[in-house]
Scaffold this motif. Structure first.
Motif, short mmCIF file in Angstrom:
data_model
loop_
_atom_site.label_atom_id
_atom_site.label_comp_id
_atom_site.label_asym_id
_atom_site.label_seq_id
_atom_site.Cartn_x
_atom_site.Cartn_y
_atom_site.Cartn_z
N VAL A 130 35.88 37.36 23.84
CA VAL A 130 34.58 37.41 24.54
C VAL A 130 34.79 37.26 26.04
N TRP A 131 35.59 36.29 26.45
CA TRP A 131 35.82 36.07 27.88
C TRP A 131 36.59 37.22 28.51
N GLU A 132 37.61 37.72 27.84
CA GLU A 132 38.40 38.81 28.42
C GLU A 132 37.62 40.12 28.46
N ASN A 133 36.74 40.35 27.50
CA ASN A 133 35.90 41.55 27.54
C ASN A 133 34.87 41.47 28.67
N ALA A 134 34.34 40.28 28.90
CA ALA A 134 33.32 40.11 29.93
C ALA A 134 33.92 40.09 31.34
N PHE A 135 35.14 39.60 31.46
CA PHE A 135 35.77 39.41 32.76
C PHE A 135 37.17 40.00 32.76
N PRO A 136 37.29 41.28 33.10
CA PRO A 136 38.60 41.95 33.06
C PRO A 136 39.66 41.26 33.91
N GLU A 137 39.26 40.52 34.94
CA GLU A 137 40.24 39.81 35.76
C GLU A 137 41.00 38.77 34.96
N LEU A 138 40.44 38.29 33.86
CA LEU A 138 41.17 37.37 32.99
C LEU A 138 42.28 38.11 32.24
N ARG A 139 41.99 39.32 31.79
CA ARG A 139 43.04 40.12 31.13
C ARG A 139 44.18 40.38 32.11
N THR A 140 43.85 40.65 33.36
CA THR A 140 44.86 40.89 34.37
C THR A 140 45.69 39.63 34.61
N ALA A 141 45.03 38.48 34.62
CA ALA A 141 45.73 37.20 34.82
C ALA A 141 46.67 36.90 33.66
#
Length: 116
Positions: A104-115
């Motif tokens: 949920v968090w990574e889908n909502a905030f792509p910058e988390l996937r990048t991190a």
């Protein structure tokens, strides 16, 4: 007043996902949690065990963030989580939270996937 959303027919997994989506902030910039000091979580977030965490101690901060991500409501997320700490800790933190929370968090905030 709008009609209530019809959630009948959804699987337990989808209802669980929706629960976390509804809690999300609009943007990570809303996360204005403390950068220093001790945080005392309310019982509706930390309902079992430790309720105080020293943000200056990385391990305690990691447990605090994991707890708030999994148990906190929208207002708890914005009050106790700090955007910069969340981004910095995400590569490890994402392994400590459940798959639904992580997704949920990574889908909502792509910058988390990048991190990650």
């Amino acid at each position: 007043m709008s009609a209530p959303e019809d959630l009948s027919g959804l699987s337990d997994a989808e209802l669980y996902r929706i629960k976390f989506v509804r809690r999300l902030p609009e943007a990570l910039d809303e996360l204005a949690g403390p950068e220093h000091g001790v945080v005392d979580l309310p019982l509706h977030v930390a309902w079992s065990g430790v309720t105080s965490y020293d943000v200056d101690r990385p391990r305690q901060r990691m447990v605090l963030y994991s707890t708030v991500l999994q148990e906190g409501m929208h207002d708890d997320l914005v009050a106790y989580l700090n955007r910069d700490f969340l981004l910095a800790q995400w590569p490890v933190l994402r392994k400590l939270v459940g798959r639904t929370v992580r997704t949920v968090w990574e889908n909502a905030f792509p910058e988390l996937r990048t991190a990650a």
